[in-house]
Design a protein around this motif. Structure first.
Motif, PDB file in Angstrom:
ATOM      1  N   ALA A  25      -9.872 -18.215 144.928  1.00 57.42           N
ATOM      2  CA  ALA A  25     -11.145 -18.336 144.338  1.00 57.42           C
ATOM      3  C   ALA A  25     -11.878 -19.100 144.567  1.00 57.42           C
ATOM      4  CB  ALA A  25     -10.660 -17.934 142.710  1.00 57.42           C
ATOM      5  N   LYS A  26     -13.164 -19.164 145.061  1.00 62.10           N
ATOM      6  CA  LYS A  26     -13.949 -20.175 145.431  1.00 62.10           C
ATOM      7  C   LYS A  26     -14.716 -20.700 144.343  1.00 62.10           C
ATOM      8  CE  LYS A  26     -17.712 -21.735 148.629  1.00 62.10           C
ATOM      9  NZ  LYS A  26     -18.511 -21.378 149.716  1.00 62.10           N
ATOM     10  N   GLU A  27     -15.228 -19.701 143.482  1.00 59.21           N
ATOM     11  CA  GLU A  27     -15.983 -20.073 142.374  1.00 59.21           C
ATOM     12  C   GLU A  27     -15.667 -18.945 141.220  1.00 59.21           C
ATOM     13  OE1 GLU A  27     -20.495 -21.368 142.001  1.00 59.21           O
ATOM     14  OE2 GLU A  27     -20.205 -19.264 142.350  1.00 59.21           O
ATOM     15  N   PHE A  28     -15.405 -19.204 140.019  1.00 59.52           N
ATOM     16  CA  PHE A  28     -15.106 -18.464 138.940  1.00 59.52           C
ATOM     17  C   PHE A  28     -15.793 -18.752 137.680  1.00 59.52           C
ATOM     18  CE2 PHE A  28     -11.987 -17.097 135.780  1.00 59.52           C
ATOM     19  CZ  PHE A  28     -12.230 -15.574 135.654  1.00 59.52           C
ATOM     20  N   LEU A  29     -16.772 -17.979 137.190  1.00 61.62           N
ATOM     21  CA  LEU A  29     -17.883 -18.491 136.212  1.00 61.62           C
ATOM     22  C   LEU A  29     -17.743 -17.190 134.970  1.00 61.62           C
ATOM     23  CD1 LEU A  29     -20.979 -19.185 138.305  1.00 61.62           C
ATOM     24  CD2 LEU A  29     -19.085 -20.740 137.806  1.00 61.62           C
ATOM     25  N   VAL A  30     -17.629 -18.013 133.951  1.00 64.94           N
ATOM     26  CA  VAL A  30     -17.536 -16.973 132.733  1.00 64.94           C
ATOM     27  C   VAL A  30     -19.046 -17.430 131.860  1.00 64.94           C
ATOM     28  CG1 VAL A  30     -16.777 -16.482 130.447  1.00 64.94           C
ATOM     29  CG2 VAL A  30     -15.315 -16.765 132.272  1.00 64.94           C
ATOM     30  N   GLU A  31     -20.003 -16.601 131.757  1.00 65.61           N
ATOM     31  CA  GLU A  31     -21.097 -16.672 131.166  1.00 65.61           C
ATOM     32  C   GLU A  31     -21.923 -17.957 131.897  1.00 65.61           C
ATOM     33  OE1 GLU A  31     -20.646 -17.530 126.966  1.00 65.61           O
ATOM     34  OE2 GLU A  31     -21.210 -15.168 126.565  1.00 65.61           O
ATOM     35  N   HIS A  52     -10.866 -21.975 125.050  1.00 67.15           N
ATOM     36  CA  HIS A  52     -10.310 -20.899 124.745  1.00 67.15           C
ATOM     37  C   HIS A  52     -11.471 -19.840 125.080  1.00 67.15           C
ATOM     38  CE1 HIS A  52      -7.625 -22.762 121.550  1.00 67.15           C
ATOM     39  NE2 HIS A  52      -7.204 -23.029 122.835  1.00 67.15           N
ATOM     40  N   TYR A  53     -11.339 -18.682 125.559  1.00 66.14           N
ATOM     41  CA  TYR A  53     -12.019 -17.488 125.766  1.00 66.14           C
ATOM     42  C   TYR A  53     -11.935 -16.460 125.154  1.00 66.14           C
ATOM     43  CZ  TYR A  53     -13.793 -21.049 129.400  1.00 66.14           C
ATOM     44  OH  TYR A  53     -13.884 -22.096 130.130  1.00 66.14           O
ATOM     45  N   LYS A  54     -12.773 -15.590 124.704  1.00 67.23           N
ATOM     46  CA  LYS A  54     -12.623 -14.398 124.103  1.00 67.23           C
ATOM     47  C   LYS A  54     -12.956 -13.231 125.170  1.00 67.23           C
ATOM     48  CE  LYS A  54     -12.342 -15.160 119.167  1.00 67.23           C
ATOM     49  NZ  LYS A  54     -12.913 -14.727 117.780  1.00 67.23           N
ATOM     50  N   LEU A  55     -12.093 -12.433 125.128  1.00 66.53           N
ATOM     51  CA  LEU A  55     -12.171 -11.414 126.274  1.00 66.53           C
ATOM     52  C   LEU A  55     -12.029  -9.969 125.810  1.00 66.53           C
ATOM     53  CD1 LEU A  55     -11.347 -11.315 130.099  1.00 66.53           C
ATOM     54  CD2 LEU A  55     -10.399  -9.495 128.710  1.00 66.53           C
ATOM     55  N   ALA A  56     -12.886  -8.949 126.053  1.00 63.10           N
ATOM     56  CA  ALA A  56     -12.614  -7.639 125.610  1.00 63.10           C
ATOM     57  C   ALA A  56     -12.027  -6.590 126.706  1.00 63.10           C
ATOM     58  CB  ALA A  56     -13.867  -6.932 125.151  1.00 63.10           C
ATOM     59  N   THR A  57     -10.963  -6.144 126.343  1.00 61.04           N
ATOM     60  CA  THR A  57     -10.194  -5.155 127.173  1.00 61.04           C
ATOM     61  C   THR A  57      -9.652  -3.854 126.503  1.00 61.04           C
ATOM     62  OG1 THR A  57      -8.430  -5.263 128.924  1.00 61.04           O
ATOM     63  CG2 THR A  57      -7.928  -6.499 127.061  1.00 61.04           C
ATOM     64  N   CYS A 111      -9.552  -3.917 122.773  1.00 59.46           N
ATOM     65  CA  CYS A 111      -8.874  -5.058 122.349  1.00 59.46           C
ATOM     66  C   CYS A 111      -9.191  -6.138 122.630  1.00 59.46           C
ATOM     67  CB  CYS A 111      -7.191  -4.600 122.997  1.00 59.46           C
ATOM     68  SG  CYS A 111      -6.061  -6.170 122.737  1.00 59.46           S
ATOM     69  N   ILE A 112      -9.554  -7.298 121.606  1.00 58.45           N
ATOM     70  CA  ILE A 112      -9.919  -8.301 122.045  1.00 58.45           C
ATOM     71  C   ILE A 112      -8.927  -9.619 122.063  1.00 58.45           C
ATOM     72  CG2 ILE A 112     -11.704 -10.187 121.105  1.00 58.45           C
ATOM     73  CD1 ILE A 112     -13.472  -8.135 120.168  1.00 58.45           C
ATOM     74  N   LYS A 167     -19.697  -3.448 123.632  1.00 56.96           N
ATOM     75  CA  LYS A 167     -18.945  -2.891 122.474  1.00 56.96           C
ATOM     76  C   LYS A 167     -17.986  -4.300 121.835  1.00 56.96           C
ATOM     77  CE  LYS A 167     -18.648  -0.409 120.254  1.00 56.96           C
ATOM     78  NZ  LYS A 167     -19.167   0.051 118.662  1.00 56.96           N
ATOM     79  N   GLY A 168     -17.444  -4.991 122.714  1.00 59.98           N
ATOM     80  CA  GLY A 168     -16.755  -6.328 122.368  1.00 59.98           C
ATOM     81  C   GLY A 168     -17.658  -7.191 121.487  1.00 59.98           C
ATOM     82  N   LYS A 169     -18.718  -7.445 122.029  1.00 60.40           N
ATOM     83  CA  LYS A 169     -19.733  -8.281 121.236  1.00 60.40           C
ATOM     84  C   LYS A 169     -20.195  -7.704 119.816  1.00 60.40           C
ATOM     85  CE  LYS A 169     -21.760 -10.652 125.190  1.00 60.40           C
ATOM     86  NZ  LYS A 169     -21.482 -12.126 124.776  1.00 60.40           N
ATOM     87  N   GLN A 170     -20.339  -6.296 119.901  1.00 61.86           N
ATOM     88  CA  GLN A 170     -20.579  -5.787 118.567  1.00 61.86           C
ATOM     89  C   GLN A 170     -19.298  -6.121 117.506  1.00 61.86           C
ATOM     90  OE1 GLN A 170     -21.394  -1.805 119.033  1.00 61.86           O
ATOM     91  NE2 GLN A 170     -23.384  -1.798 119.006  1.00 61.86           N
ATOM     92  N   LEU A 171     -18.074  -6.084 117.925  1.00 60.39           N
ATOM     93  CA  LEU A 171     -16.933  -6.188 117.201  1.00 60.39           C
ATOM     94  C   LEU A 171     -16.769  -7.751 116.987  1.00 60.39           C
ATOM     95  CD1 LEU A 171     -14.573  -3.501 119.014  1.00 60.39           C
ATOM     96  CD2 LEU A 171     -15.819  -3.540 116.957  1.00 60.39           C
ATOM     97  N   ASP A 172     -16.840  -8.776 117.741  1.00 60.27           N
ATOM     98  CA  ASP A 172     -16.706 -10.072 117.655  1.00 60.27           C
ATOM     99  C   ASP A 172     -17.929 -10.628 118.604  1.00 60.27           C
ATOM    100  OD1 ASP A 172     -16.081 -12.792 117.781  1.00 60.27           O
ATOM    101  OD2 ASP A 172     -13.915 -12.219 117.881  1.00 60.27           O
ATOM    102  N   GLN A 173     -18.682 -11.318 117.665  1.00 62.16           N
ATOM    103  CA  GLN A 173     -19.949 -11.886 118.581  1.00 62.16           C
ATOM    104  C   GLN A 173     -19.604 -12.987 119.542  1.00 62.16           C
ATOM    105  OE1 GLN A 173     -22.495 -13.456 115.612  1.00 62.16           O
ATOM    106  NE2 GLN A 173     -23.576 -11.242 115.001  1.00 62.16           N
ATOM    107  N   GLU A 174     -18.141 -13.650 119.502  1.00 65.84           N
ATOM    108  CA  GLU A 174     -17.914 -14.613 120.345  1.00 65.84           C
ATOM    109  C   GLU A 174     -17.374 -14.124 121.616  1.00 65.84           C
ATOM    110  OE1 GLU A 174     -15.031 -17.072 118.023  1.00 65.84           O
ATOM    111  OE2 GLU A 174     -16.650 -17.910 116.738  1.00 65.84           O
TER     112      GLU A 174
END
Length: 215
Positions: A138-144, A153-158, A102-103, A59-66
């Motif tokens: 945290a040994k490894e933390f990846l986003v995408e 900067h990162y966009k996160l849906a919550t 909320c994004i 849903k987050g990607k539907q509301l905001d592609q970023e």
């Protein structure tokens, strides 16, 4: 009150049509689960947590592609889904609250604070994120699939409850930007399930190692 009190038939006749209409709405089947989709508060990830976070990311990607990631908490998910038919009422049980999507736009530093929270709490439901915890860090933390850049900067849906500091979430206190939507979380879950059904598929969830704890 006991059986000596006789029910008022005029009151029953008044609300009966509304009760029947409500029951029909809640019993409406919107999908089918291949197997049980369950919670597990003691594990770093669960079938229900992954299902929930994936729906939120969708849903987050539907509301905001970023939008790149999604975040929820174990305590916010209140029921499991049994194998078989999924009804509207089942989704209400999973998310009985009026929480809305909320994004947030977060700094890399705040994303690292999110990782620290997940380390301390033994993992939380996330989408678009991979986290490896070793020796309480945290040994490894990846986003995408990419390591966090502290300067990016990162966009996160919550959802609004967490964005407002619920469940002891403090790392959303100074977002770069915040966009609140009227889209309720349970509406999101219903749309997600219905979308899968329209594709002629059954709802499935799996553990994929998005959060791992190495002793």
């Amino acid at each position: 009150m006991d059986t000596s009190i006789v029910a008022d038939s005029s009151i029953i006749n008044y609300y009966a049509p509304y009760k029947a209409k409500l029951e029909a709405a809640m019993n409406r089947i919107i999908g089918y689960a291949e197997g049980p989709i369950t919670r597990n508060r003691n594990a770093p990830e669960s079938l229900m947590g992954n299902f929930f976070a994936d729906a939120l990311l969708w849903k987050g990607k539907q509301l905001d592609q970023e939008v790149q990631a999604s975040f929820a908490t174990k305590d916010g998910i209140r029921a499991d889904l049994h194998a078989g038919d999924i009804t509207v009422g089942n989704i209400f049980e999973v998310m009985p609250f009026e929480n809305a999507v909320c994004i947030l736009t977060l700094s890399g530093g705040d994303m690292l604070r999110l990782a620290d929270y997940m380390v301390k709490t033994g993992g939380q439901p996330v989408g678009g994120i991979e986290l490896v915890i070793e020796n309480g860090k945290a040994k490894e933390f990846l986003v995408e699939g990419k390591p966090i850049d502290p300067d990016a900067h990162y966009k996160l849906a919550t959802y609004d409850y967490l964005a407002n500091g619920g469940d002891y979430v403090t790392f959303f206190d100074k977002p770069i930007a915040r966009e609140d939507y009227t889209q309720l979380l349970r509406e999101t879950l219903m749309q997600y399930v219905s979308g899968i059904t329209k594709q002629g598929k059954h709802v499935q969830a799996q553990l994929d190692g998005r959060i791992q704890i190495i002793k």
